[in-house]
Design a protein around this motif. Sequence first.
Motif, mmCIF file in Angstrom:
data_model
loop_
_atom_site.group_PDB
_atom_site.id
_atom_site.type_symbol
_atom_site.label_atom_id
_atom_site.label_comp_id
_atom_site.label_asym_id
_atom_site.label_seq_id
_atom_site.Cartn_x
_atom_site.Cartn_y
_atom_site.Cartn_z
ATOM 1 N N GLU A 1 0.443 -1.109 0.346
ATOM 2 C CA GLU A 1 -0.074 -0.551 -0.133
ATOM 3 C C GLU A 1 0.750 1.093 -0.026
ATOM 4 O O GLU A 1 1.974 1.630 0.781
ATOM 5 C CB GLU A 1 -0.675 0.150 0.703
ATOM 6 N N HIS B 1 -7.547 4.684 -3.009
ATOM 7 C CA HIS B 1 -6.543 6.382 -2.495
ATOM 8 C C HIS B 1 -6.500 6.835 -3.006
ATOM 9 O O HIS B 1 -6.158 7.404 -3.270
ATOM 10 C CB HIS B 1 -5.428 5.696 -1.466
ATOM 11 N N HIS C 1 -9.954 -1.988 -0.968
ATOM 12 C CA HIS C 1 -10.443 -1.783 0.377
ATOM 13 C C HIS C 1 -11.035 0.443 -0.250
ATOM 14 O O HIS C 1 -10.610 0.907 0.569
ATOM 15 C CB HIS C 1 -9.711 -1.569 1.479
ATOM 16 N N ARG D 1 -12.032 9.375 -0.506
ATOM 17 C CA ARG D 1 -11.635 8.161 -0.544
ATOM 18 C C ARG D 1 -12.571 7.205 -1.375
ATOM 19 O O ARG D 1 -12.051 5.838 -2.350
ATOM 20 C CB ARG D 1 -11.567 7.641 0.498
HETATM 21 ZN ZN ZN Z 1 -5.362 2.274 2.846
#
Ligand code: ZN
Length: 400
Positions: free
Chosen positions: A142, A210, A231, A242
């Motif tokens: 990430e 993101h 996610h 987001r």
């Molecule tokens: Zn994250």
Amino acid sequence: MKILGVASIIIFLLSSCKNKSGQEMHSAFLTIDSHIDIPIKLTNDSTYNLEEDNSLLADGSRTDFPRMDKGGLDAAFFIVWTAQHECDSIGIQRANDKAHEIIATIKSRINSSPSFAQLAFSSDDIIKINDSKRHPILIGMENGYPIGKDISQVEHFYNLGIRYLTLCHTKNNDICCSSTDESEDKGLTNFGIEVVHELNRLGIIIDVSHISDSAFYQVIKYSKAPVVATHSNCRALCSHPRNMTDDMIKLLAKNGGIIDINFVDEYLRTPEPNAARDSAVSIIKNKYSNPKISDKEKDELSMEWDAIHTKFPSKHATISDVIDHIDYVVKLVGIDYVGIGSDFDGGGRVAGLNDVSEMGNLTNELLKRGYSEKDIEKIWSGNFMRVFREVENISHEIKN
Ligand SMILES: [Zn+2]
């Protein structure tokens, strides 16, 4: 008599099929969570034991093997997360070192628990390891910050086992703009376009969580393979930069990709204003955005974050909100484009889904909402496996 015998067997089979409990169904599915941040804890606390049920320690952790067993969670991506600091050689080197440290930690922890889990590096590995009744653990990265502007680092991290890359985190980097950076959204950089091509070539899944809206549209334009929001949630239900707009989700699906629903309160439900909570939350956010913050302080802030949300329980999203986001995607683009990315140990948790041991609740709730066994299997792994295989096939085609 014989006919009656056959008929009763058929009736028995039909009724036993009909009566299959959520629990039975859940344990029969391959289940995958595409985003678990437990490596933050593993790296900071060498005493944390993945082979023990840590729920009684009340340390706020959400993942270990006994709890995965209890919740029927088979496979998970463990995340190599690095915070975004300056895009200069010192900052990049530091993040690169940190990424190596986290990867080494994940590997040593998984390799020292061979009866519980094994590292997986391909879609076939997931199936094989799962068939051996152990947990397939994959590694996702990430933030592309540790790559800096050195394209050879993408293959280097592939060779170390990285199978997805979230292009950025909460701030812009050399690859692209972030959805939560305040500066102008310029999308992907030229280097970022190069990174997209390289990820396609190597067979690394591109994670669009993101990244800014413009960066998302450019990734879709340049990527030969479907992409995953590992996610993220729906902006129509919770207005947060987001989260993904309807238009983005439609394009993601058209490209064959999926959105894996996140359990972070803030991305699930827009809370009603509450002055005391809002000020406590903004203090934590300010502290968190300080580039000099240490990992230990981050851990403490994460505990404080949980404490604030416990103190204001009425504002908490619940498992029902998680299902609402799944439902929304299904109604918008169909059952084939949604999955699960809890963000456990990185801020994810809601009432009913407090840790990996409660994953079975999701299957029960989906059944209550009228989802079929086949549909729930797609949400848990079918959709993700389709994308992963497609990414692998496209890499194979490019290389040959
Ligand atoms: Zn994250």
